[in-house]
Design a protein around this motif. Sequence first.
Motif, PDB file in Angstrom:
ATOM      1  N   ASP A 273      25.904  28.594  46.604  1.00  0.00           N
ATOM      2  CA  ASP A 273      24.733  27.768  46.305  1.00  0.00           C
ATOM      3  C   ASP A 273      24.985  26.330  46.758  1.00  0.00           C
ATOM      4  OD1 ASP A 273      22.475  26.557  45.343  1.00  0.00           O
ATOM      5  OD2 ASP A 273      22.847  26.990  43.221  1.00  0.00           O
ATOM      6  N   SER A 274      24.576  26.025  47.976  1.00  0.00           N
ATOM      7  CA  SER A 274      24.822  24.683  48.519  1.00  0.00           C
ATOM      8  C   SER A 274      24.042  23.609  47.770  1.00  0.00           C
ATOM      9  CB  SER A 274      24.455  24.635  50.003  1.00  0.00           C
ATOM     10  OG  SER A 274      23.075  24.944  50.189  1.00  0.00           O
ATOM     11  N   ALA A 275      23.019  24.009  46.995  1.00  0.00           N
ATOM     12  CA  ALA A 275      22.275  23.035  46.203  1.00  0.00           C
ATOM     13  C   ALA A 275      23.139  22.397  45.120  1.00  0.00           C
ATOM     14  CB  ALA A 275      21.054  23.705  45.565  1.00  0.00           C
ATOM     15  N   LEU A 276      24.297  23.017  44.858  1.00  0.00           N
ATOM     16  CA  LEU A 276      25.210  22.469  43.859  1.00  0.00           C
ATOM     17  C   LEU A 276      26.037  21.296  44.395  1.00  0.00           C
ATOM     18  CD1 LEU A 276      26.669  25.703  42.187  1.00  0.00           C
ATOM     19  CD2 LEU A 276      25.229  23.970  41.082  1.00  0.00           C
ATOM     20  N   ILE A 277      25.973  21.045  45.692  1.00  0.00           N
ATOM     21  CA  ILE A 277      26.879  20.050  46.283  1.00  0.00           C
ATOM     22  C   ILE A 277      26.751  18.671  45.646  1.00  0.00           C
ATOM     23  CG2 ILE A 277      27.344  18.743  48.403  1.00  0.00           C
ATOM     24  CD1 ILE A 277      27.214  21.329  49.946  1.00  0.00           C
ATOM     25  N   PRO A 278      25.558  18.099  45.445  1.00  0.00           N
ATOM     26  CA  PRO A 278      25.505  16.769  44.809  1.00  0.00           C
ATOM     27  C   PRO A 278      26.159  16.751  43.429  1.00  0.00           C
ATOM     28  CG  PRO A 278      23.414  17.271  45.853  1.00  0.00           C
ATOM     29  CD  PRO A 278      24.215  18.541  45.882  1.00  0.00           C
ATOM     30  N   ARG A 279      25.898  17.804  42.632  1.00  0.00           N
ATOM     31  CA  ARG A 279      26.518  17.860  41.310  1.00  0.00           C
ATOM     32  C   ARG A 279      28.033  18.030  41.431  1.00  0.00           C
ATOM     33  NH1 ARG A 279      24.426  22.072  36.747  1.00  0.00           N
ATOM     34  NH2 ARG A 279      22.492  20.979  37.238  1.00  0.00           N
ATOM     35  N   ALA A 280      28.455  18.838  42.414  1.00  0.00           N
ATOM     36  CA  ALA A 280      29.885  19.052  42.624  1.00  0.00           C
ATOM     37  C   ALA A 280      30.583  17.751  42.988  1.00  0.00           C
ATOM     38  CB  ALA A 280      30.111  20.091  43.715  1.00  0.00           C
ATOM     39  N   VAL A 281      29.943  16.933  43.814  1.00  0.00           N
ATOM     40  CA  VAL A 281      30.550  15.659  44.211  1.00  0.00           C
ATOM     41  C   VAL A 281      30.751  14.763  42.994  1.00  0.00           C
ATOM     42  CG1 VAL A 281      30.161  13.522  45.501  1.00  0.00           C
ATOM     43  CG2 VAL A 281      29.802  15.735  46.616  1.00  0.00           C
ATOM     44  N   GLU A 282      29.755  14.710  42.100  1.00  0.00           N
ATOM     45  CA  GLU A 282      29.915  13.907  40.885  1.00  0.00           C
ATOM     46  C   GLU A 282      31.094  14.406  40.055  1.00  0.00           C
ATOM     47  OE1 GLU A 282      28.245  11.037  40.046  1.00  0.00           O
ATOM     48  OE2 GLU A 282      27.640  11.359  42.120  1.00  0.00           O
ATOM     49  N   GLU A 283      31.214  15.733  39.952  1.00  0.00           N
ATOM     50  CA  GLU A 283      32.315  16.300  39.173  1.00  0.00           C
ATOM     51  C   GLU A 283      33.659  16.037  39.844  1.00  0.00           C
ATOM     52  OE1 GLU A 283      34.288  18.901  36.228  1.00  0.00           O
ATOM     53  OE2 GLU A 283      32.856  17.251  36.360  1.00  0.00           O
ATOM     54  N   GLY A 334      29.894  20.529  29.593  1.00  0.00           N
ATOM     55  CA  GLY A 334      30.286  21.684  30.402  1.00  0.00           C
ATOM     56  C   GLY A 334      31.600  22.234  29.902  1.00  0.00           C
ATOM     57  N   ALA A 335      32.475  22.604  30.836  1.00  0.00           N
ATOM     58  CA  ALA A 335      33.812  23.061  30.462  1.00  0.00           C
ATOM     59  C   ALA A 335      34.596  21.907  29.842  1.00  0.00           C
ATOM     60  CB  ALA A 335      34.533  23.591  31.697  1.00  0.00           C
ATOM     61  N   GLN A 336      35.800  22.188  29.357  1.00  0.00           N
ATOM     62  CA  GLN A 336      36.635  21.139  28.784  1.00  0.00           C
ATOM     63  C   GLN A 336      36.879  20.041  29.829  1.00  0.00           C
ATOM     64  OE1 GLN A 336      37.667  20.824  25.499  1.00  0.00           O
ATOM     65  NE2 GLN A 336      36.111  22.437  25.359  1.00  0.00           N
ATOM     66  N   PRO A 337      37.024  18.776  29.396  1.00  0.00           N
ATOM     67  CA  PRO A 337      37.136  17.661  30.336  1.00  0.00           C
ATOM     68  C   PRO A 337      38.282  17.784  31.336  1.00  0.00           C
ATOM     69  CG  PRO A 337      36.681  16.851  28.142  1.00  0.00           C
ATOM     70  CD  PRO A 337      36.938  18.315  27.996  1.00  0.00           C
ATOM     71  N   ASP A 338      39.366  18.459  30.954  1.00  0.00           N
ATOM     72  CA  ASP A 338      40.490  18.614  31.875  1.00  0.00           C
ATOM     73  C   ASP A 338      40.253  19.711  32.909  1.00  0.00           C
ATOM     74  OD1 ASP A 338      42.336  16.605  31.250  1.00  0.00           O
ATOM     75  OD2 ASP A 338      42.999  17.699  29.476  1.00  0.00           O
ATOM     76  N   GLN A 339      39.153  20.435  32.780  1.00  0.00           N
ATOM     77  CA  GLN A 339      38.837  21.503  33.719  1.00  0.00           C
ATOM     78  C   GLN A 339      37.837  21.022  34.766  1.00  0.00           C
ATOM     79  OE1 GLN A 339      37.552  24.323  30.586  1.00  0.00           O
ATOM     80  NE2 GLN A 339      39.109  25.727  31.410  1.00  0.00           N
ATOM     81  N   LEU A 340      37.970  21.552  35.986  1.00  0.00           N
ATOM     82  CA  LEU A 340      37.016  21.278  37.057  1.00  0.00           C
ATOM     83  C   LEU A 340      35.833  22.228  36.899  1.00  0.00           C
ATOM     84  CD1 LEU A 340      36.331  19.842  39.764  1.00  0.00           C
ATOM     85  CD2 LEU A 340      37.543  21.718  40.922  1.00  0.00           C
ATOM     86  N   ASP A 341      34.628  21.664  36.805  1.00  0.00           N
ATOM     87  CA  ASP A 341      33.431  22.482  36.597  1.00  0.00           C
ATOM     88  C   ASP A 341      32.293  21.885  37.423  1.00  0.00           C
ATOM     89  OD1 ASP A 341      31.286  23.968  35.740  1.00  0.00           O
ATOM     90  OD2 ASP A 341      31.256  23.162  33.703  1.00  0.00           O
ATOM     91  N   ILE A 342      32.055  22.452  38.607  1.00  0.00           N
ATOM     92  CA  ILE A 342      31.047  21.873  39.509  1.00  0.00           C
ATOM     93  C   ILE A 342      29.625  22.058  38.981  1.00  0.00           C
ATOM     94  CG2 ILE A 342      32.519  22.166  41.535  1.00  0.00           C
ATOM     95  CD1 ILE A 342      30.645  24.518  42.329  1.00  0.00           C
ATOM     96  N   ARG A 343      29.464  22.875  37.934  1.00  0.00           N
ATOM     97  CA  ARG A 343      28.148  23.019  37.312  1.00  0.00           C
ATOM     98  C   ARG A 343      27.998  22.116  36.088  1.00  0.00           C
ATOM     99  NH1 ARG A 343      29.149  28.622  38.532  1.00  0.00           N
ATOM    100  NH2 ARG A 343      27.610  29.472  40.005  1.00  0.00           N
TER     101      ARG A 343
END
Length: 412
Positions: A273-283, A334-343
């Motif tokens: 889902d390339s639409a997630l890219i802006p959110r992923a960049v913030e994460e 989202g997930a715990q702060p120490d975890q990477l979560d692009i959503r």
Amino acid sequence: MTDLGVAVDGVPEIDLTDIEVLRDPFTAYGAARERSPMARIQIPGIGQVWVVTRHADAKAMLSDPRFEINADSFTPPPGIPAECLPYMRTMAEMNGPEHMRLRRLVAPAFSVRRAAEFRSRIERIVEILLDSLPSNGEAAGDGSVDLLRHFARPLPIEVICALVGIAEPDRPRWRDYGALVAAGVGQGFAEAVPGIINGAKAAIARRRDEIADDLLSDLIRAQAEDGDRLSDTELVTLVWHLVLAGQTPTNLIANSVRALLAHPDQLTALRADSALIPRAVEELIRWCGPTLLTIPRYAREDVELGGVLVAKGAPVTASVAAANRDPRAFAGTGAQPDQLDIRRTVTPPGHLGLGHGPHFCLGSAVARVETEVALAGLLRRFPDLALAALPEEVHHVPDPGTWRLASLPVTL
């Protein structure tokens, strides 16, 4: 795990020479954050520095006029020629009306709208660099390519030169200067300063004869209309500082690619889902952005901060590494702060990876678009992109202030 020292007043003390702190600053600063809202470190050339560890306190400090950036916030390398010193006082160390006067002159070129308009030019630059990767040579004998050297590092200098208005014939020298800054070579920078200043003067002279649709032309017009708004020295300083400060996305892009390749579930979701890219960049800015510590501010008066008294004249920095993973700020997003979560839900309070307050990163909108375009291009062009080493073998430079890779070996 790093053992934190604790002073008699109960404030954690973090040793920046500890190899474990350099290897994993997120764990070290996170442990300090959970023990206290304030910590201490020693910075060469500055001495003892207060560190704000929690998100709310860091955000408050960064926007509080009682804490100011000044010349003492920077430790320029020795050896800069005297004739160059007038051009070394940049907007970054100014405050109040003086800072705002210069920032307002350049802010329109770095607005969200302007960054969106510039996206197509960034896409063309990305495609050119990606086209060159397989034949960019110097691939290792195992067929891997250093994506930091051949993509993440050259991209920002090309983008900022185009945005500012550095003419094509002048860009080779700026590519060299950009690589120098991105590599964090202090003494090399001092030796390059005369060339950098002369390069800025040459770029201005060229643009005076060839006005175009770029920032440099806008600044020249502003100076011609009202010379009191921008002196010749300020114009030269703005040009070199904006171009070289534009290297910020280098480490953000490299860190982001490494993080995604080390987290296959996140990479798979982004590919699907390339639409997630802006959110992923913030994460990714939040989770592995390059800034570990902000530029030190100095207290203009005695100030109580995080339960301690910061004396007038004392230096203070914010631990972005700690604040951006503070469960008090991010536990419910989202997930715990120490975890990477692009959503991860992008809601207030927001990360501090691009700063906060009057000195919030001027190029933040451009950096976001640049990283979005870079990741989208890489994922589209190279479906088999993978690390050419185990994640733990892809090392970061032991730099206490910046989270940056030494190299990023990948197979395409």
